[in-house]
Design an enzyme around this catalytic site. Structure first.
Site, mmCIF file in Angstrom:
data_model
loop_
_atom_site.group_PDB
_atom_site.id
_atom_site.type_symbol
_atom_site.label_atom_id
_atom_site.label_comp_id
_atom_site.label_asym_id
_atom_site.label_seq_id
_atom_site.Cartn_x
_atom_site.Cartn_y
_atom_site.Cartn_z
ATOM 1 C CD GLU A 140 -109.817 -67.089 -31.757
ATOM 2 O OE1 GLU A 140 -109.436 -65.935 -31.484
ATOM 3 O OE2 GLU A 140 -111.001 -67.441 -31.723
ATOM 4 C CE LYS A 187 -119.275 -65.573 -27.643
ATOM 5 N NZ LYS A 187 -118.609 -66.306 -28.680
#
Ligand code: PSU
Ligand code: MN
Length: 306
Positions: free
Chosen positions: A27, A162
């Site tokens: 990405e 995360k």
């Protein structure tokens, strides 16, 4: 409608796909919004190198001049890295306007999955996926990455979720949408900077081959949608659990005070955590991406043989 009017696949990637060689998508939001210059460009180039060293072809994805680009040149990677936050962060909802206006866009996990699927790439390596943000019960901030995982047939190799996110709710969402969360040699979902999160993956997989077989089974059976492959950061680069969580809590408090919302949220939190940890979180971030690139190449190599 001709797809060729929209998408440009580099010669190298095109020939790899035609010859059933392993290809790994990458990405570009991680380049423009996820890391500062010049580490972002250095990392992006090194990730491509690691994929090659491990026997696969890298295909970094972005939108340039309104074209969906699959396989960028060094110059194009450098351009996106230098422009940084000035480049539009493009998720699913942003693609139509950016293409229509012939603008540039850095692709998130969601839009990189879309473009990978259009190009025929099955494996994608990144750092971390977006998820359900803490407080989503009132803000409704749930990354479009999760909906994309629910519908687009690409395996995303990441270092877990995360803890700027609500990891528990992120897993609930993925379960509801039928997205398998596979742990590479781990029972526990890693939390990006740390190997532990306190949450379990759905299945521990010991080899890249086993992961490739699960991908094939899913798609052969018409179970459309992606797969999350959670790969723990190598021990030597992991951060201390309490240190990183303190930093994240402080960053989230500051985001609230400053009223940072929506698509600006993830980039703000990443930059803030880096500042609070005096750059240590960035070092970990870079290493975990390298580690994911290596595993993704292994999965891609196994997948083409099935
Ligand atoms: N997590 C990171 N680095 C990143 C991102 C996530 O550690 O650069 C980026 C990815 O592109 C991901 C996006 O798809 O943030 C999610 O943003 P949002 O939560 O706004 O959907
Ligand atoms: Mn969001």
């Amino acid at each position: 409608m001709n797809l060729k009017d929209y998408i440009i696949i580099s010669e190298e990637v095109k020939s790899a796909l035609e010859n059933n060689l392993p290809v790994v998508a990458l990405e570009s939001t991680i380049i423009s919004h996820g890391m500062p210059y010049p580490q972002n460009v250095e990392t992006a180039l090194k990730v491509e190198e690691i994929i090659r060293e491990n026997g696969a072809i890298p295909a970094t994805i972005a939108i340039l001049n309104g074209k969906l680009m699959v396989g960028l040149t060094r110059e194009q990677i450098d351009y996106l890295g230098k422009k940084g936050l000035e480049v539009t962060k493009v998720s699913r909802r942003d693609i139509p306007a950016i293409v229509a206006r012939k603008e540039d866009g850095a692709t998130t996990v969601a839009s990189t999955m879309i473009i990978s699927a259009l190009a025929g790439i099955k494996v994608f390596a990144t750092g971390g996926i977006g998820g359900v943000h803490r407080g989503a019960e009132t803000t409704m901030d749930i990354s479009a990455d999760l909906e994309e995982l629910a519908m687009t047939n690409v395996a995303v190799v990441c270092a877990g979720a995360k803890s700027i996110l609500d990891i528990g709710l992120t897993l609930e969402f993925l379960e509801t949408k039928g997205v398998p969360v596979l742990g590479y040699q781990t029972e526990e979902l890693p939390a990006f900077y740390t190997r532990k999160s306190g949450f379990k993956v759905d299945y521990k997989m010991d080899t890249a081959e086993e992961i490739a077989k699960a991908m094939k089974a899913k798609w052969d059976l018409g179970l459309s949608g992606g797969i999350v492959v959670a790969n723990p950061i190598p021990e030597e680069y992991a951060m201390d659990f309490d240190v990183i969580n303190d930093a994240i809590n402080n960053a989230i408090n500051e985001a609230e005070v400053k009223g940072i919302k929506g698509k600006a949220s993830t980039p703000f939190l990443l930059a803030k955590v880096k500042e609070i940890t005096k750059g240590k979180s960035l070092d970990s971030n870079i290493q975990l991406v390298f580690n994911n690139a290596k595993l993704a190449a292994g999965i891609a190599k196994n997948y083409i043989k099935l």
